[in-house]
Scaffold this motif. Structure first.
Motif, short mmCIF file in Angstrom:
data_model
loop_
_atom_site.label_atom_id
_atom_site.label_comp_id
_atom_site.label_asym_id
_atom_site.label_seq_id
_atom_site.Cartn_x
_atom_site.Cartn_y
_atom_site.Cartn_z
N THR A 233 0.49 -0.89 -0.14
CA THR A 233 -0.17 0.23 0.23
C THR A 233 0.67 1.11 0.12
OG1 THR A 233 -1.87 -0.69 1.45
CG2 THR A 233 -1.63 1.53 1.73
N SER A 234 1.97 1.62 1.39
CA SER A 234 2.47 2.27 1.17
C SER A 234 4.13 2.56 0.22
CB SER A 234 2.69 3.08 3.33
OG SER A 234 1.75 2.65 3.44
N ALA A 235 4.79 3.74 -0.32
CA ALA A 235 5.60 4.03 -0.76
C ALA A 235 7.03 4.06 0.58
CB ALA A 235 5.93 4.84 -1.90
N HIS A 236 7.21 3.72 1.21
CA HIS A 236 8.06 2.96 2.47
C HIS A 236 9.58 4.30 2.12
CE1 HIS A 236 5.61 0.15 4.43
NE2 HIS A 236 6.17 0.39 5.34
N VAL A 237 9.99 4.80 2.43
CA VAL A 237 11.54 5.84 2.84
C VAL A 237 11.04 5.89 4.34
CG1 VAL A 237 11.21 6.16 0.72
CG2 VAL A 237 10.55 7.81 2.20
N GLN A 238 12.41 6.18 4.72
CA GLN A 238 13.49 6.39 5.82
C GLN A 238 14.08 7.20 5.91
OE1 GLN A 238 13.54 2.85 5.01
NE2 GLN A 238 11.43 1.92 5.52
N SER A 239 14.58 7.91 6.86
CA SER A 239 15.27 8.81 7.12
C SER A 239 15.84 8.75 8.58
CB SER A 239 14.65 10.06 7.75
OG SER A 239 14.21 10.83 6.41
N PRO A 285 1.03 18.32 12.53
CA PRO A 285 -0.07 17.26 11.96
C PRO A 285 -0.32 16.55 11.05
CG PRO A 285 -0.06 20.12 11.60
CD PRO A 285 1.06 19.80 12.28
N MET A 286 0.83 17.04 9.96
CA MET A 286 1.03 16.31 8.92
C MET A 286 1.55 14.75 8.49
SD MET A 286 -1.28 18.23 7.13
CE MET A 286 -1.03 16.95 5.33
N MET A 287 1.56 14.95 9.81
CA MET A 287 2.77 13.46 10.25
C MET A 287 1.16 12.51 11.22
SD MET A 287 5.63 12.71 8.78
CE MET A 287 4.87 10.96 9.82
N ASN A 288 -0.20 13.67 10.94
CA ASN A 288 -0.97 12.65 12.27
C ASN A 288 -2.13 12.15 10.83
OD1 ASN A 288 -1.13 11.62 14.33
ND2 ASN A 288 -2.74 13.25 14.71
N ILE A 289 -1.61 11.38 9.64
CA ILE A 289 -2.86 11.90 8.88
C ILE A 289 -2.62 10.64 8.36
CG2 ILE A 289 -1.94 13.99 8.33
CD1 ILE A 289 -0.84 12.69 5.86
N SER A 290 -4.01 9.95 7.65
CA SER A 290 -4.49 8.72 7.24
C SER A 290 -4.94 9.10 5.94
CB SER A 290 -5.68 7.95 7.57
OG SER A 290 -4.87 7.14 8.73
N VAL A 291 -4.27 8.26 4.51
CA VAL A 291 -4.88 8.70 3.03
C VAL A 291 -5.97 7.51 3.17
CG1 VAL A 291 -4.38 7.86 0.66
CG2 VAL A 291 -2.45 8.80 2.90
N GLN A 292 -7.01 8.49 2.41
CA GLN A 292 -7.84 7.64 2.27
C GLN A 292 -8.52 7.79 0.52
OE1 GLN A 292 -12.25 8.49 3.32
NE2 GLN A 292 -12.11 6.35 4.75
N GLY A 293 -8.36 7.06 -0.39
CA GLY A 293 -8.02 7.17 -2.09
C GLY A 293 -7.55 8.64 -2.50
N ASP A 294 -8.55 9.39 -3.07
CA ASP A 294 -7.46 10.40 -3.15
C ASP A 294 -7.10 11.54 -1.91
OD1 ASP A 294 -6.04 9.51 -5.46
OD2 ASP A 294 -8.77 9.95 -7.12
N SER A 295 -7.93 11.03 -1.04
CA SER A 295 -7.64 12.47 -0.36
C SER A 295 -6.98 11.91 1.01
CB SER A 295 -9.40 12.32 0.21
OG SER A 295 -10.23 12.65 -0.41
N ILE A 296 -6.45 13.59 2.10
CA ILE A 296 -5.71 13.10 2.98
C ILE A 296 -6.86 13.65 4.34
CG2 ILE A 296 -4.11 14.33 4.76
CD1 ILE A 296 -2.54 14.71 2.13
N ILE A 297 -6.93 12.27 5.09
CA ILE A 297 -7.33 12.87 6.52
C ILE A 297 -6.79 13.18 7.41
CG2 ILE A 297 -9.13 12.03 8.34
CD1 ILE A 297 -9.59 9.22 5.99
N LYS A 298 -6.71 14.56 7.73
CA LYS A 298 -6.14 15.02 9.20
C LYS A 298 -7.37 15.00 10.14
CE LYS A 298 -3.75 18.86 9.66
NZ LYS A 298 -3.71 20.48 9.43
N LYS A 299 -5.81 14.51 10.80
CA LYS A 299 -6.58 13.24 12.71
C LYS A 299 -6.67 14.81 13.74
CE LYS A 299 -6.61 8.97 10.62
NZ LYS A 299 -7.95 8.60 10.76
N ILE A 374 5.41 0.11 7.94
CA ILE A 374 3.84 1.70 8.74
C ILE A 374 2.70 0.30 8.86
CG2 ILE A 374 2.79 3.31 7.71
CD1 ILE A 374 4.93 4.07 6.09
N ASN A 375 2.11 0.73 10.11
CA ASN A 375 1.22 0.17 10.89
C ASN A 375 -0.15 0.51 10.82
OD1 ASN A 375 -1.25 -0.86 12.31
ND2 ASN A 375 -0.26 0.63 14.52
N GLN A 376 -0.88 0.14 8.85
CA GLN A 376 -1.57 1.21 8.12
C GLN A 376 -2.89 1.23 8.90
OE1 GLN A 376 -1.54 2.28 5.33
NE2 GLN A 376 0.69 1.00 4.75
#
Length: 444
Positions: A233-239, A285-299, A374-376
């Motif tokens: 599902t996710s394109a994983h990258v690391q820092s 706060p944009m690290m505290n989000i989820s993806v739903q289709g083409d939308s971003i859900i900001k928690k 990542i924990n989906q």
């Protein structure tokens, strides 16, 4: 004699149903109050349903692998006393039981249809085949069509498709698709050699006579499925970043005994790290989000998942709700409570729901860094490496010198679909800054 209806208890705000995994009592068995009657499962957490009364089990209304809604009657227990003062349970004749199950099935289908995306055809019960919500969700996530699902052989009661059937089918799906494609292809088409290369099926593993074959646990299969699904599902990258936690090390050493004496709790490093992560999530706060289709859900809420070990070696992720609202004492109590209940298999279904970001401490096992999955449906997870005593350059107004410092690596995995390298790097840098700016004179 009076009859008592044993209902599926409420297990948390976000849990509406459970799957029966085993009956611990049979019809005719004597049951004592608080004695477990059956075992249920909700995604990851297994629980027991105890009896509220002393009596004899006279009816079981559902079988293993059946999905039961919260509040539904699952068994009838006969208790001493007359019917006055105790509401008698209705006599659940077979026809009525089937009617109840039919009603539940209709409700589940309706719920699935509402939840399905408008662009995808919803999975529905086909003929005499009933699909649980979990099976439907797995089919939806894996892109399994209605016809494809109807073709899967079920090993559950009355040929019902179970979670294990789905996991087995998904695992072998690539091979099956390849075989079907070969059979239905009428004539080979001239295409470039690279384009004709299909995804190779896994090489079958053959066990010799001396090898031990160990059946994966139900949770092990679920974890395996979730991990593969996350990578797909996710394109994983690391820092990666290194933090100097010398101030924290010395401060904790100084106050931990007083903290335990006052609060009755062990002060570990985990709640300190969790506090820093919660602050960084508030800053980004944009690290505290989820993806739903083409939308971003900001928690709105910062709910930190905390990877914890179970007795069987598997990991589970209980959640600290509204972590940014807790002081260090509150965070410590919550961390210790969840970790303790995880070790004792005493977590409730709601304890693992609603996480928005996860932290895992790979340093517990001696690793200095890791690349966690990542924990989906979250978009980030932070791995904390082991704290090491190392020589380092220390900068002071009087000049630089070599000193002994306590340092650790932090590995940040994030979803590159929605989190770019700048945000992913800035976030983990903020966690480092909060840890290194620790007040050595902080009051507990």
């Amino acid at each position: 004699m009076a009859k008592f209806e044993l209902k599926l208890p409420k297990m948390g705000e976000s849990v509406a149903e459970a799957t029966i995994t085993s009956w611990l009592k049979e019809v005719g068995d004597t049951i004592e109050a608080d004695e477990a009657v059956l075992e249920i499962a909700t995604d990851k957490v297994d629980s027991e349903v105890p009896s509220e009364v002393d009596g004899v089990l006279v009816e079981k209304l559902f079988e293993v692998d059946d999905v039961v809604q919260v509040g539904q009657t699952i068994a009838v227990i006969e208790i001493d006393g007359d019917d006055s003062g105790s509401a008698e349970a209705p006599k659940f004749e077979p026809a009525k039981v089937e009617a109840v199950k039919e009603t539940v099935a209709v409700a589940e289908v309706a719920k699935t249809v509402v939840a399905a995306k408008e662009t995808a055809a919803p999975i529905v019960n086909s003929g005499d085949r009933f699909y649980s919500p979990l099976v439907k969700n797995m089919a939806k996530q894996e892109g399994i069509s209605q016809d494809e699902l109807d073709s899967i052989t079920g090993t559950g009661k009355d040929g019902r498709v179970t979670k294990n059937d789905m996991l087995s089918y998904i695992q072998n799906r690539g091979t099956q698709s390849q075989e079907v494609s070969t059979k239905t292809e009428e004539a080979p088409k001239a295409t470039p050699a690279k384009a004709t290369q299909s995804k190779s099926a896994p090489t079958p593993v053959v066990a010799s006579g001396d090898d031990e074959i160990i059946e994966m646990t139900r949770m092990g299969k679920l974890i395996a499925h979730h991990m593969v699904e996350s990578v797909q599902t996710s394109a994983h990258v690391q820092s990666f970043i290194e933090a100097d936690v010398t101030k924290i090390w010395n401060w904790r050493k100084k106050v931990k005994d007083e903290f335990f004496k006052r609060e009755g709790e062990n002060l570990t490093f985990t709640p300190i790290f969790m506090e820093a992560v919660a602050k960084a999530l508030r800053d980004f706060p944009m690290m505290n989000i989820s993806v739903q289709g083409d939308s971003i859900i900001k928690k709105k809420h910062i709910n930190l998942g905390m990877a914890a070990a179970l007795p069987d070696g598997n990991l589970i992720v209980p959640v600290i709700k509204d972590a940014d609202q807790l002081n260090l004492v509150g965070m410590t109590k919550k961390v210790n409570d969840l970790a303790g209940r995880a070790r004792n298999n005493a977590l409730k279904p709601d304890d693992i729901q609603g996480g928005t970001y996860t932290v895992t401490n790979v340093g517990t096992f001696g690793s200095i860094m890791g690349t966690p999955i990542i924990n989906q449906p979250q978009v980030g997870i932070l791995a904390l490496g082991a704290i090491r005593k190392v020589p380092a350059v220390v900068e002071t107004p009087e000049g630089d010198f070599i000193g002994i410092r306590y340092k650790m690596f932090m590995s940040h995995s994030y979803d590159h679909r929605v989190v770019n390298g700048a945000l992913g790097g800035q976030f983990v840098k903020a966690v480092k800054d909060y840890l290194e700016a620790w007040d050595s004179n902080r009051e507990i």
